[in-house]
Design an enzyme around this catalytic site. Structure first.
Site, mmCIF file in Angstrom:
data_model
loop_
_atom_site.group_PDB
_atom_site.id
_atom_site.type_symbol
_atom_site.label_atom_id
_atom_site.label_comp_id
_atom_site.label_asym_id
_atom_site.label_seq_id
_atom_site.Cartn_x
_atom_site.Cartn_y
_atom_site.Cartn_z
ATOM 1 N N ASP A 9 0.859 -1.187 0.000
ATOM 2 C CA ASP A 9 0.000 0.000 0.000
ATOM 3 C C ASP A 9 0.891 1.231 0.000
ATOM 4 O O ASP A 9 1.847 1.308 0.782
ATOM 5 C CB ASP A 9 -0.914 0.012 1.220
ATOM 6 C CG ASP A 9 -1.947 -1.102 1.180
ATOM 7 O OD1 ASP A 9 -2.032 -1.806 0.151
ATOM 8 O OD2 ASP A 9 -2.670 -1.261 2.174
ATOM 9 N N ASP A 130 -14.959 -3.592 -1.310
ATOM 10 C CA ASP A 130 -14.520 -3.325 0.052
ATOM 11 C C ASP A 130 -15.758 -3.238 0.948
ATOM 12 O O ASP A 130 -16.632 -2.401 0.717
ATOM 13 C CB ASP A 130 -13.725 -2.020 0.105
ATOM 14 C CG ASP A 130 -12.507 -2.060 -0.814
ATOM 15 O OD1 ASP A 130 -11.937 -3.154 -0.988
ATOM 16 O OD2 ASP A 130 -12.134 -1.009 -1.365
#
Length: 243
Positions: A9, A130
């Site tokens: 990330d 998500d």
């Protein structure tokens, strides 16, 4: 054998992890993400999961230079997400070297775009779902869409969708174990779609349990960076053994 896909990330060009999607709960693990990528490659892993967290907030990819460097120098295939909300953004991600693009928010806000992209790019597109309390969150997990995850996946199963990454936000970065029931349900409801597990992995036992359930792939992040899963344990999870 289940495929293990390590996560990198990115915020400000650095390799970080968030806890439960909270940008205020950020830990930096590598100033240079390439260092992490090369270690994963040397462990025998062959695909990277890269999320542009800056791009997710800005609604357009921000860390394309980092993507280009990782794609060119890691020797690994790359799936990339974060801020892909226009055709221009999607092309810029592929031009920077991504093999696969992860599209999340746009699937909720502009499903017509994703339908068109699936027709044009086929299995190079991955749906990013998500989930918070069963509902899909968008815009870097900052907004709740009011759409259920099963409903979202179902919209695209007849349009050429082959893969979905489902992240349980409540588990992500917590090392408390994945939401096994969620993934068992999605795997059963959508047999033609590869459901990639993301969020909460705490140990190799979690990975083996998911493998026993028939899940095809799992994304590994904080468990590795915190030493819960070692490089030695990762060796052998290569695409060659999946074929």
């Amino acid at each position: 054998m289940i495929q293990v896909i390590p996560a990198i990330d990115i915020i400000g060009g650095k390799c970080v992890r968030l806890t439960q999607g909270d940008y205020a709960r950020q830990t930096t693990y590598h100033d240079d993400p390439l260092e992490a990528a090369l270690r994963f490659r040397d462990a025998g892993l062959e695909r990277l999961h890269i999320v542009d967290l800056d791009g997710a907030k800005e609604s357009a990819p921000v860390n394309l230079a980092t993507l280009e460097r990782l794609a060119a120098r890691s020797g690994m295939s790359v799936q990339f997400g974060g801020g892909i909300k226009s055709g221009e953004a999607l092309r810029s991600v592929f031009d920077a070297g991504a093999d696969y693009a992860i599209c999340g928010s746009v699937a909720v806000t502009r499903p017509d775009l994703l339908h068109g992209w699936l027709a044009e790019y086929g299995d190079r597109l991955i749906l990013g779902a998500d989930v918070r309390d069963g509902m899909v969150a968008t815009h870097g997990w900052l907004k709740d869409s009011g759409t259920g995850v099963d409903e979202l996946i179902g919209r695209f199963t007849g349009e050429g969708l082959r893969r979905v990454i489902c992240t349980d936000i409540s588990r992500d970065g917590t090392l408390t174990g994945p939401n096994f029931e969620l993934y068992r349900r999605l795997h059963g409801n959508f047999p033609a779609v590869e459901v990639i597990v993301s969020g909460g992995i705490s140990s190799m036992d979690d990975i083996r349990t998911l493998e026993g359930m028939g899940l095809p792939a799992v994304i590994l992040g904080k468990a590795f960076y915190e030493g819960r899963v070692t490089f030695e344990e990762l060796k052998g999870f290569t695409s060659a053994e999946l074929e």
